[in-house]
Design a protein around this motif. Sequence first.
Motif, mmCIF file in Angstrom:
data_model
loop_
_atom_site.group_PDB
_atom_site.id
_atom_site.type_symbol
_atom_site.label_atom_id
_atom_site.label_comp_id
_atom_site.label_asym_id
_atom_site.label_seq_id
_atom_site.Cartn_x
_atom_site.Cartn_y
_atom_site.Cartn_z
ATOM 1 N N ARG A 1 0.812 -1.220 0.000
ATOM 2 C CA ARG A 1 0.000 0.000 0.000
ATOM 3 C C ARG A 1 0.844 1.269 0.000
ATOM 4 O O ARG A 1 0.440 2.319 0.508
ATOM 5 C CB ARG A 1 -0.990 0.010 1.170
ATOM 6 C CG ARG A 1 -2.043 -1.082 1.063
ATOM 7 C CD ARG A 1 -2.933 -1.113 2.304
ATOM 8 N NE ARG A 1 -2.176 -1.405 3.511
ATOM 9 C CZ ARG A 1 -1.793 -2.625 3.870
ATOM 10 N NH1 ARG A 1 -2.099 -3.650 3.106
ATOM 11 N NH2 ARG A 1 -1.114 -2.825 4.993
ATOM 12 N N SER B 1 -7.307 6.436 -5.740
ATOM 13 C CA SER B 1 -6.505 5.224 -5.592
ATOM 14 C C SER B 1 -7.079 4.099 -6.436
ATOM 15 O O SER B 1 -6.345 3.204 -6.872
ATOM 16 C CB SER B 1 -6.434 4.804 -4.120
ATOM 17 O OG SER B 1 -7.729 4.611 -3.599
ATOM 18 N N HIS B 2 -8.381 4.157 -6.672
ATOM 19 C CA HIS B 2 -9.022 3.132 -7.494
ATOM 20 C C HIS B 2 -10.244 3.743 -8.172
ATOM 21 O O HIS B 2 -11.003 4.471 -7.531
ATOM 22 C CB HIS B 2 -9.450 1.933 -6.624
ATOM 23 C CG HIS B 2 -9.885 0.745 -7.406
ATOM 24 N ND1 HIS B 2 -10.443 -0.369 -6.826
ATOM 25 C CD2 HIS B 2 -9.848 0.475 -8.734
ATOM 26 C CE1 HIS B 2 -10.740 -1.263 -7.749
ATOM 27 N NE2 HIS B 2 -10.381 -0.772 -8.914
ATOM 28 N N GLN B 3 -10.387 3.466 -9.459
ATOM 29 C CA GLN B 3 -11.549 3.938 -10.192
ATOM 30 C C GLN B 3 -12.030 2.855 -11.129
ATOM 31 O O GLN B 3 -11.235 2.209 -11.827
ATOM 32 C CB GLN B 3 -11.214 5.191 -10.996
ATOM 33 C CG GLN B 3 -12.398 5.759 -11.749
ATOM 34 C CD GLN B 3 -12.471 7.267 -11.690
ATOM 35 O OE1 GLN B 3 -11.561 7.933 -11.223
ATOM 36 N NE2 GLN B 3 -13.572 7.813 -12.174
ATOM 37 N N ILE B 4 -13.356 2.681 -11.130
ATOM 38 C CA ILE B 4 -13.990 1.708 -12.018
ATOM 39 C C ILE B 4 -14.892 2.477 -12.958
ATOM 40 O O ILE B 4 -15.749 3.254 -12.516
ATOM 41 C CB ILE B 4 -14.818 0.677 -11.215
ATOM 42 C CG1 ILE B 4 -13.928 -0.051 -10.204
ATOM 43 C CG2 ILE B 4 -15.474 -0.322 -12.167
ATOM 44 C CD1 ILE B 4 -14.689 -0.955 -9.253
ATOM 45 N N LEU C 1 -6.788 10.850 -14.147
ATOM 46 C CA LEU C 1 -6.008 10.449 -12.980
ATOM 47 C C LEU C 1 -5.160 11.640 -12.561
ATOM 48 O O LEU C 1 -4.498 12.268 -13.388
ATOM 49 C CB LEU C 1 -5.124 9.246 -13.316
ATOM 50 C CG LEU C 1 -5.863 8.031 -13.879
ATOM 51 C CD1 LEU C 1 -4.879 6.902 -14.177
ATOM 52 C CD2 LEU C 1 -6.951 7.562 -12.934
ATOM 53 N N SER D 1 -7.097 -1.035 -18.509
ATOM 54 C CA SER D 1 -7.143 -1.485 -17.112
ATOM 55 C C SER D 1 -5.729 -1.789 -16.640
ATOM 56 O O SER D 1 -5.026 -2.623 -17.231
ATOM 57 C CB SER D 1 -7.997 -2.737 -16.987
ATOM 58 O OG SER D 1 -9.346 -2.457 -17.253
ATOM 59 N N VAL E 1 -2.630 -0.410 -13.244
ATOM 60 C CA VAL E 1 -2.271 0.562 -12.209
ATOM 61 C C VAL E 1 -1.358 1.598 -12.841
ATOM 62 O O VAL E 1 -0.369 1.237 -13.500
ATOM 63 C CB VAL E 1 -1.578 -0.092 -11.007
ATOM 64 C CG1 VAL E 1 -1.224 0.960 -9.963
ATOM 65 C CG2 VAL E 1 -2.464 -1.171 -10.402
ATOM 66 N N SER F 1 -2.645 4.569 -9.097
ATOM 67 C CA SER F 1 -4.099 4.649 -9.268
ATOM 68 C C SER F 1 -4.536 3.439 -10.072
ATOM 69 O O SER F 1 -4.089 3.265 -11.221
ATOM 70 C CB SER F 1 -4.500 5.923 -10.022
ATOM 71 O OG SER F 1 -4.255 7.069 -9.257
ATOM 72 N N LYS F 2 -5.353 2.612 -9.449
ATOM 73 C CA LYS F 2 -5.805 1.402 -10.139
ATOM 74 C C LYS F 2 -7.040 1.731 -10.952
ATOM 75 O O LYS F 2 -8.049 2.191 -10.416
ATOM 76 C CB LYS F 2 -6.117 0.296 -9.128
ATOM 77 C CG LYS F 2 -6.499 -1.019 -9.777
ATOM 78 C CD LYS F 2 -6.733 -2.100 -8.740
ATOM 79 C CE LYS F 2 -7.093 -3.420 -9.404
ATOM 80 N NZ LYS F 2 -7.341 -4.492 -8.402
ATOM 81 N N LEU F 3 -6.943 1.503 -12.250
ATOM 82 C CA LEU F 3 -8.052 1.772 -13.151
ATOM 83 C C LEU F 3 -8.623 0.455 -13.651
ATOM 84 O O LEU F 3 -7.884 -0.388 -14.177
ATOM 85 C CB LEU F 3 -7.585 2.619 -14.341
ATOM 86 C CG LEU F 3 -8.632 2.885 -15.426
ATOM 87 C CD1 LEU F 3 -9.775 3.715 -14.875
ATOM 88 C CD2 LEU F 3 -7.996 3.559 -16.632
ATOM 89 N N THR F 4 -9.918 0.288 -13.471
ATOM 90 C CA THR F 4 -10.617 -0.897 -13.979
ATOM 91 C C THR F 4 -11.646 -0.435 -14.996
ATOM 92 O O THR F 4 -12.530 0.354 -14.668
ATOM 93 C CB THR F 4 -11.312 -1.660 -12.849
ATOM 94 O OG1 THR F 4 -10.337 -2.045 -11.867
ATOM 95 C CG2 THR F 4 -12.002 -2.904 -13.390
#
Lengths: 116, 115
Positions: free
Chosen positions: A41, B9-12, B21, B87, B89, B110-113
């Motif tokens: 993290r 940090s994460h986006q769907i 981002l 998709s 990071v 930033s995790k992109l899904t």
Amino acid sequence: AQSVTQPDARVTVSEGASLQLRCKYSYFGTPYLFWYVQYPRQGLQLLLKYYPGDPVVQGVNGFEAEFSKSNSSFHLRKASVHWSDWAVYFCAVSLGRVGSFNKLTFGAGTRLAVCP
Amino acid sequence: GPKVLQIPSHQIIDMGQMVTLNCDPVSNHLYFYWYKQILGQQMEFLVNFYNGKVMEKSKLFKDQFSVERPDGSYFTLKIQPTALEDSAVYFCASSFGTGSTGQLYFGEGSKLTVL
């Protein structure tokens, strides 16, 4: 084109044992080499860097690495591993010279697990 | 030490939508970067940015990608429209200089899904 290979996807060592994480590079010219660590993290943090000079470089937290031109390697070592070293380790290479804009080529990473 | 912050940090999102981002680099840094890491693969260079301009980009930096940093605010990566293969990071990094002064500082990603 430059490339970096970390042949071990996962390494498990006992706490207190010594450690070597392997890194091989393919590069035409004089490489600048880096080891980064990514704790859970968190973002990548620089452990140590090699610029042409002394082949053994010291880093933070007791880590060191040795550059070998003949073997095209830049292995990371630590004499005694601590549980807090549990992380993913990335080897990277770049042109490094002024004007190269830090275009790093990374290896796939080695996931280090530390057993009690 | 110096920190690079990334939001979100994460986006769907659904395929075809736009995504931005955001990256808050280290305050006195002048060079900015985006790297992309697909799950289980190596982190790969996308683009670097200096003095308001893209200096270098890789073949991964498709026409649908753009970067900017208006007036010292966030350094952003925009993808419009998104595709399934986007998709990943995305890691932002910054440095004060290049070469021996160019130590990169990375954000947490930033995790992109894309669905």
